[in-house]
Enzyme design. Structure first.
Site, PDB file in Angstrom:
ATOM      1  N   TYR A 140      -4.785  -7.325  34.113  1.00  8.37           N
ATOM      2  CA  TYR A 140      -5.275  -8.117  35.243  1.00  8.37           C
ATOM      3  C   TYR A 140      -4.854  -9.589  35.157  1.00  8.37           C
ATOM      4  O   TYR A 140      -5.016 -10.334  36.142  1.00  8.37           O
ATOM      5  CB  TYR A 140      -6.803  -8.042  35.330  1.00  8.37           C
ATOM      6  CG  TYR A 140      -7.349  -6.791  36.004  1.00  8.37           C
ATOM      7  CD1 TYR A 140      -6.850  -5.528  35.691  1.00  8.37           C
ATOM      8  CD2 TYR A 140      -8.375  -6.862  36.928  1.00  8.37           C
ATOM      9  CE1 TYR A 140      -7.360  -4.386  36.280  1.00  8.37           C
ATOM     10  CE2 TYR A 140      -8.895  -5.722  37.534  1.00  8.37           C
ATOM     11  CZ  TYR A 140      -8.389  -4.485  37.205  1.00  8.37           C
ATOM     12  OH  TYR A 140      -8.902  -3.353  37.796  1.00  8.37           O
TER      13      TYR A 140
ATOM     14  N   LYS B   2      -3.143   1.952  23.461  1.00  8.76           N
ATOM     15  CA  LYS B   2      -1.937   2.771  23.530  1.00  8.76           C
ATOM     16  C   LYS B   2      -0.978   2.194  22.483  1.00  8.76           C
ATOM     17  O   LYS B   2       0.175   1.856  22.768  1.00  8.76           O
ATOM     18  CB  LYS B   2      -1.369   2.714  24.962  1.00  8.76           C
ATOM     19  CG  LYS B   2      -0.384   3.798  25.303  1.00  8.76           C
ATOM     20  CD  LYS B   2      -0.976   5.206  25.378  1.00  8.76           C
ATOM     21  CE  LYS B   2       0.156   6.217  25.499  1.00  8.76           C
ATOM     22  NZ  LYS B   2      -0.267   7.614  25.380  1.00  8.76           N
TER      23      LYS B   2
ATOM     24  N   ASP C 252      -5.144   7.976  26.641  1.00  4.44           N
ATOM     25  CA  ASP C 252      -4.982   9.291  27.283  1.00  4.44           C
ATOM     26  C   ASP C 252      -5.893  10.315  26.618  1.00  4.44           C
ATOM     27  O   ASP C 252      -6.592  11.090  27.283  1.00  4.44           O
ATOM     28  CB  ASP C 252      -3.509   9.742  27.287  1.00  4.44           C
ATOM     29  CG  ASP C 252      -2.814   9.581  25.944  1.00  4.44           C
ATOM     30  OD1 ASP C 252      -3.367   8.921  25.045  1.00  4.44           O
ATOM     31  OD2 ASP C 252      -1.694  10.126  25.787  1.00  4.44           O
TER      32      ASP C 252
ATOM     33  N   ASP D 216     -11.276  -0.438  33.071  1.00  9.78           N
ATOM     34  CA  ASP D 216     -11.578  -0.148  34.470  1.00  9.78           C
ATOM     35  C   ASP D 216     -11.548   1.360  34.687  1.00  9.78           C
ATOM     36  O   ASP D 216     -12.445   1.936  35.297  1.00  9.78           O
ATOM     37  CB  ASP D 216     -10.542  -0.847  35.369  1.00  9.78           C
ATOM     38  CG  ASP D 216     -10.834  -0.641  36.847  1.00  9.78           C
ATOM     39  OD1 ASP D 216     -12.010  -0.725  37.229  1.00  9.78           O
ATOM     40  OD2 ASP D 216      -9.873  -0.393  37.602  1.00  9.78           O
TER      41      ASP D 216
ATOM     42  N   ASP E 151     -15.029   4.355  34.922  1.00 10.36           N
ATOM     43  CA  ASP E 151     -15.316   5.253  36.046  1.00 10.36           C
ATOM     44  C   ASP E 151     -15.488   6.689  35.552  1.00 10.36           C
ATOM     45  O   ASP E 151     -16.378   7.416  35.991  1.00 10.36           O
ATOM     46  CB  ASP E 151     -14.179   5.218  37.090  1.00 10.36           C
ATOM     47  CG  ASP E 151     -14.328   4.060  38.077  1.00 10.36           C
ATOM     48  OD1 ASP E 151     -14.972   3.050  37.722  1.00 10.36           O
ATOM     49  OD2 ASP E 151     -13.789   4.154  39.201  1.00 10.36           O
TER      50      ASP E 151
HETATM   51  C1  IPM Z   1     -14.625  -2.919  38.777  1.00  9.09           C
HETATM   52  C2  IPM Z   1     -13.921  -2.865  40.103  1.00  9.09           C
HETATM   53  C3  IPM Z   1     -13.027  -4.083  40.249  1.00  9.09           C
HETATM   54  C4  IPM Z   1     -11.953  -4.039  39.172  1.00  9.09           C
HETATM   55  C5  IPM Z   1     -12.400  -4.215  41.640  1.00  9.09           C
HETATM   56  C6  IPM Z   1     -13.463  -4.221  42.724  1.00  9.09           C
HETATM   57  C7  IPM Z   1     -11.521  -5.431  41.738  1.00  9.09           C
HETATM   58  O1  IPM Z   1     -13.213  -1.693  40.242  1.00  9.09           O
HETATM   59  O2  IPM Z   1     -15.376  -3.880  38.532  1.00  9.09           O
HETATM   60  O3  IPM Z   1     -14.458  -2.001  37.981  1.00  9.09           O
HETATM   61  O4  IPM Z   1     -10.872  -3.488  39.386  1.00  9.09           O
HETATM   62  O5  IPM Z   1     -12.198  -4.565  38.095  1.00  9.09           O
HETATM   63 MN    MN Z   2     -13.443  -0.310  38.593  1.00  9.77          MN
END
Ligand code: IPM
Ligand code: MN
Length: 367
Positions: free
Chosen positions: A139, A194, A226, A250, A254
């Site tokens: 990022y 990685k 992975d 990130d 999820d």
């Molecule tokens: C998160 C979100 C953000 C990210 C987005 C909304 C920019 O997905 O906080 O995980 O990518 O970090």
């Molecule tokens: Mn996210």
């Protein structure tokens, strides 16, 4: 008595709905006291459409001055900069870099009342924390990559010794204070990288090892990212704390969230040495916005994390107690079957708010 100033950014989509729910719960928990003062500031995709700026300077400065920042969610599909990236997320990403929020703490915890999508996994078997580096990594290149002649494009992954050291230290500290992994009670930090392929990650792992030497009481563990996606499905109980680069964090957070009920159950605390930014990990979910059906538990739990962070920072035990009460009230509401649609129920956002507040009040009466 001190009043802590909380900057509130409602944002877009379901952002205002879940954020208001968290504020209502926190207000109920602190009663009539003036312990916290909430002030709203504009930002996000809607604001970008109105003004051409999704992350106004005045909002940034207010956040810098506040004691903590509470956020709903921001961003809307199609609201983009000329380069194609989303404009609404400038606020969250801007706060990360401008306030130097380097540790994004994402607890992944299966709570009573939630059926895991991992078949057979019970409460107590999934309880780990992902520490996502939040200030550099992939990022770092946001807004600074290049597209050449519409033929090629580059974004650079940047990690620094300082950045890796501080996020790894956070991870080891959190592990040290934790109860260890569900499987064996061992305090363990897993470095997720990685390192087999890229120098930046081999470097990340070396610095992780150096920091880890100062924590002989915490086991060091390693996983390529992975393989990590497989392990988080097959043996989530092995994990205690996982530290990883920004983009990897990130993605795996999820994955972790969906094993404990989904994005609606996933709070996050983005922490620096001087600032804290709290929200749920989900996005603005525009398709369900305005219907009153969004799951506010993640944002409510982020509110509890905010109280715990303020408590530690200011040595304020009353805030710890309030944070604990909110978390306990959430647990009881969930255990009592108060579930929004995404977690298998039919409760509305306002039903969850009312149930959690009801549990808070009941606990005061018993106490
Ligand atoms: C998160 C979100 C953000 C990210 C987005 C909304 C920019 O997905 O906080 O995980 O990518 O970090
Ligand atoms: Mn996210």
């Amino acid at each position: 008595m001190q009043t802590y100033e909380i900057a509130v950014i409602h944002g877009d989509g379901i952002g205002p709905e879940v954020c208001q729910s968290a504020i209502d719960v926190i207000q109920a928990a602190i009663g009539n006291s003036k312990l916290l003062a909430f002030t709203e500031y504009p930002a996000g995709a809607e604001h970008f459409l109105k003004t051409g700026d999704g992350a106004p300077k005045a909002t940034m400065e207010a956040c810098r001055k506040a004691d903590a920042i509470l956020h709903g969610a921001a961003g809307l599909p199609g609201v983009v900069h000329p380069d194609g990236t989303e404009a609404g997320v400038d606020i969250g990403l801007g706060l990360r870099t401008q306030l130097d929020l380097y540790a994004n703490v994402r607890p992944i915890k299966l709570r009573e009342g939630i059926v895991s999508r991992l078949r057979g996994r019970e409460v107590g078997e999934i309880d780990y924390t992902i520490i996502r580096e939040d200030s550099e990594g992939m990022y770092a290149s946001r807004g600074a990559g290049a597209v050449v002649r519409e033929e090629m494009a580059v974004d650079m992954l940047i990690v620094t010794r300082k950045g890796i050291e501080r996020v790894c230290r956070s991870a080891f500290e959190i592990a040290r204070k934790s109860n260890g992994a569900p499987r064996d009670g061992k305090k363990r930090v897993t470095c997720c990288d990685k390192a087999n392929v890229l120098r930046s990650f081999a470097f990340f792992r070396r610095v992780f090892d150096e920091v880890g030497e100062q924590y002989p009481d915490v086991e060091k563990d390693y996983s390529y990212v992975d393989a990590m996606t497989v392990h988080l499905v097959e043996r989530p109980d092995f994990y205690n704390v996982i530290v990883t680069e920004n983009l990897f964090g990130d993605i795996i957070s999820d994955l972790g969230a969906v094993t404990v009920g989904g994005m609606g159950m996933s709070p996050t605390a983005e922490l620096g040495d001087h600032h804290g930014f709290f929200q749920a990990a989900h996005g603005s979910a525009p398709t369900i916005a305005g219907q009153g059906i969004a799951n506010p538990y993640g944002t409510i739990l982020a509110g509890a994390m905010m109280l715990h962070w303020l408590a530690e920072r200011h040595g304020d035990a009353s805030l710890t107690a309030t944070g604990n009460r909110i978390e306990a009230a959430v647990s009881r509401a969930l255990a009592g079957g108060v579930r929004t649609r995404d977690i298998g129920g039919a409760a509305l956002t306002k039903d969850v708010t009312a149930a959690v507040i009801g549990e808070l009040r009941a606990s005061v009466e018993v106490a």
